[in-house]
Write an enzyme that holds these catalytic residues in place. Structure first.
Site, PDB file in Angstrom:
ATOM      1  N   ASP A  82     -13.442  12.456 -63.395  1.00 49.19           N
ATOM      2  CA  ASP A  82     -12.781  11.876 -64.567  1.00 49.19           C
ATOM      3  C   ASP A  82     -13.437  12.420 -65.845  1.00 49.19           C
ATOM      4  O   ASP A  82     -14.668  12.396 -65.967  1.00 49.19           O
ATOM      5  CB  ASP A  82     -12.948  10.348 -64.482  1.00 49.19           C
ATOM      6  N   GLU A 134      -5.790  17.574 -70.673  1.00 42.74           N
ATOM      7  CA  GLU A 134      -5.218  16.589 -71.608  1.00 42.74           C
ATOM      8  C   GLU A 134      -4.785  17.249 -72.907  1.00 42.74           C
ATOM      9  O   GLU A 134      -5.451  18.152 -73.422  1.00 42.74           O
ATOM     10  CB  GLU A 134      -6.270  15.501 -71.890  1.00 42.74           C
ATOM     11  N   HIS A 180      -8.694   3.655 -74.351  1.00 40.49           N
ATOM     12  CA  HIS A 180      -9.750   3.354 -73.388  1.00 40.49           C
ATOM     13  C   HIS A 180     -10.493   2.053 -73.704  1.00 40.49           C
ATOM     14  O   HIS A 180     -10.613   1.663 -74.862  1.00 40.49           O
ATOM     15  CB  HIS A 180     -10.786   4.487 -73.377  1.00 40.49           C
ATOM     16  N   GLY A 181     -11.031   1.417 -72.669  1.00 38.24           N
ATOM     17  CA  GLY A 181     -11.941   0.288 -72.833  1.00 38.24           C
ATOM     18  C   GLY A 181     -11.268  -1.075 -72.737  1.00 38.24           C
ATOM     19  O   GLY A 181     -10.052  -1.180 -72.552  1.00 38.24           O
ATOM     20  N   ALA A 215      -5.204   2.785 -69.154  1.00 45.16           N
ATOM     21  CA  ALA A 215      -4.044   1.974 -68.779  1.00 45.16           C
ATOM     22  C   ALA A 215      -4.405   0.571 -68.288  1.00 45.16           C
ATOM     23  O   ALA A 215      -3.592  -0.080 -67.638  1.00 45.16           O
ATOM     24  CB  ALA A 215      -3.219   2.719 -67.737  1.00 45.16           C
ATOM     25  N   SER A 216      -5.602   0.098 -68.614  1.00 49.83           N
ATOM     26  CA  SER A 216      -5.910  -1.304 -68.329  1.00 49.83           C
ATOM     27  C   SER A 216      -5.156  -2.190 -69.316  1.00 49.83           C
ATOM     28  O   SER A 216      -4.957  -1.806 -70.467  1.00 49.83           O
ATOM     29  CB  SER A 216      -7.419  -1.556 -68.460  1.00 49.83           C
TER      30      SER A 216
HETATM   31  P1  13P Z   1      -9.231   1.784 -69.084  1.00 52.55           P
HETATM   32  O1  13P Z   1     -10.465   1.661 -69.906  1.00 52.55           O
HETATM   33  O2  13P Z   1      -8.018   1.340 -69.845  1.00 52.55           O
HETATM   34  O3  13P Z   1      -9.336   1.121 -67.763  1.00 52.55           O
HETATM   35  O4  13P Z   1      -8.993   3.362 -68.807  1.00 52.55           O
HETATM   36  C1  13P Z   1      -9.697   4.023 -67.786  1.00 52.55           C
HETATM   37  C2  13P Z   1      -9.547   5.508 -67.877  1.00 52.55           C
HETATM   38  O5  13P Z   1      -8.712   6.049 -68.560  1.00 52.55           O
HETATM   39  C3  13P Z   1     -10.470   6.313 -67.069  1.00 52.55           C
HETATM   40  O6  13P Z   1     -10.316   7.676 -67.299  1.00 52.55           O
HETATM   41  O1  G3H Z   2     -12.443   6.698 -69.316  1.00 51.93           O
HETATM   42  C1  G3H Z   2     -13.552   6.408 -68.931  1.00 51.93           C
HETATM   43  C2  G3H Z   2     -13.798   5.506 -67.777  1.00 51.93           C
HETATM   44  O2  G3H Z   2     -13.430   4.191 -68.070  1.00 51.93           O
HETATM   45  C3  G3H Z   2     -15.202   5.656 -67.301  1.00 51.93           C
HETATM   46  O3  G3H Z   2     -16.080   4.913 -68.053  1.00 51.93           O
HETATM   47  O4  G3H Z   2     -17.711   6.593 -68.851  1.00 51.93           O
HETATM   48  O5  G3H Z   2     -18.331   4.171 -68.752  1.00 51.93           O
HETATM   49  O6  G3H Z   2     -18.070   5.499 -66.652  1.00 51.93           O
HETATM   50  P1  G3H Z   2     -17.653   5.325 -68.087  1.00 51.93           P
HETATM   51 ZN    ZN Z   3      -9.723   8.153 -69.311  1.00 51.56          ZN
END
Ligand code: 13P
Ligand code: G3H
Ligand code: ZN
Length: 311
Positions: A82, A134, A180-181, A215-216
């Site tokens: 990721d 991306e 994100h987040g 996408a949370s």
């Molecule tokens: P969320 O923070 O919305 O769960 O997104 C996770 C993500 O995009 C990881 O790459």
């Molecule tokens: O998009 C990022 C993911 O939510 C991963 O989070 O970098 O804290 O492991 P992290």
């Molecule tokens: Zn991401």
């Protein structure tokens, strides 16, 4: 069945108008929660590892834990890097057994994004590994990138065909309103996905798998439990799950979810410890947290992704 790439998963998801969940993993309990949920739902699944997860757990541990998941189930599982920040981390992941990598050069100017992405694609394809890249930028915080709402920008549909053909990527992450987040939008805001941009991207890249990050949806019931048992998470909301479901019926084949799983894990852990102050055995509170995360993954598979029964 051994670890697979996302190629076949995405082809079926595109044709069947659903998406595959890509869930972030950092330890054994998370891998078990996600894989048990996917196995019970007979859904393909992507386990993804961020640079932070590599630092926290050591990629060798994660690879062996994922291997254990593969050996104890018979659903298609892909292991994905990721937000790979550069060629080196993508190469190390490919050499270390990942079947899919993301090169995230979206914060560079377009031409550099193309150059870096193309280099990763050449190495990955030589090793049978698929690549996500991306275009556009989401707001929020992730490992090496901290993008403010002002600096975030939507993907420009007029760039996607050129980018995909010049780089040879296998899937494309786009920015259409997610972020994100766990602290995405304030209550009272009305966050929406720009499905019009997604539609335009789909027209320019017919049959091509699109990815949604961030996408949370920030589960309000779980946040309430966190706060009831000593937490202090601020009020926040995400994109409604119904909007994400609509995107999964279009060209979106991969939906990234991390924060909602973290919140469900933490809610159960806080509740367990508050209700059982004498407990000190990690298996007790981590066991509850794992069950809570598993339920969240099942919920996403059934209500957001539509991938139940597609393994
Ligand atoms: P969320 O923070 O919305 O769960 O997104 C996770 C993500 O995009 C990881 O790459
Ligand atoms: O998009 C990022 C993911 O939510 C991963 O989070 O970098 O804290 O492991 P992290
Ligand atoms: Zn991401």
């Amino acid at each position: 069945m051994p670890l697979v790439t996302t190629k076949d998963m995405f082809a079926k998801a595109y044709a069947g108008h659903y998406a595959i969940g890509a869930f972030n993993v950092n330890n054994m309990e998370m891998i078990q929660a996600i894989v048990e949920a996917a196995n019970e739902c007979k859904s393909p699944v992507i386990l993804q590892v961020s640079a932070g997860a590599r630092k926290y757990a050591n990629p060798v541990y994660l690879r062996h834990l994922v291997q254990a998941a593969v050996e104890t189930t018979d659903i298609p599982i892909a292991m994905h890097l990721d937000h790979g920040a550069d060629f080196e981390i993508c190469k190390a992941s490919i050499d270390g057994g990942f079947t899919s990598v993301m090169i995230d050069a979206s914060h560079f100017p377009y031409k550099e994004n193309v150059e870096i992405t193309k280099k990763v694609v050449e190495y990955a394809h030589d090793h049978g590994v698929v690549v996500e890249a991306e275009l556009g930028q989401l707001a929020g915080i992730e490992d090496d990138v901290n993008v403010s709402a002002d600096d975030a920008h939507y993907t420009r549909p007029e760039e996607v065909y050129d980018f995909a053909t010049k780089t040879g990527i296998d899937s494309l992450a786009i920015a259409i309103g997610t972020s994100h987040g766990a602290y995405k939008f304030k209550p009272g805001q009305d966050p929406k996905l720009r499905l019009d941009i997604l539609e335009e991207v789909g027209k320019r890249l017919p049959g091509f798998p699109i990815v949604l990050h961030g996408a949370s949806s920030v589960p309000q019931d779980k946040v309430a439990i966190v706060n009831q048992f000593g937490g202090s998470m601020p009020n926040a909301i995400g994109i409604p799950e119904s909007e994400l479901r609509a995107a999964a019926k279009m060209a979106v084949c991969k939906i990234n979810i991390d924060s909602d799983l973290r919140v469900s894990f933490t809610a159960a852990l806080r509740k367990h410890l508050a209700e059982n102050p004498s407990h000190f055995d990690p298996r007790q509170y981590l066991g509850d947290a794992r069950v809570s995360m598993k339920e969240m993954v099942k919920h996403k598979i059934i209500n957001v992704l539509g991938s139940e029964g597609k393994a």
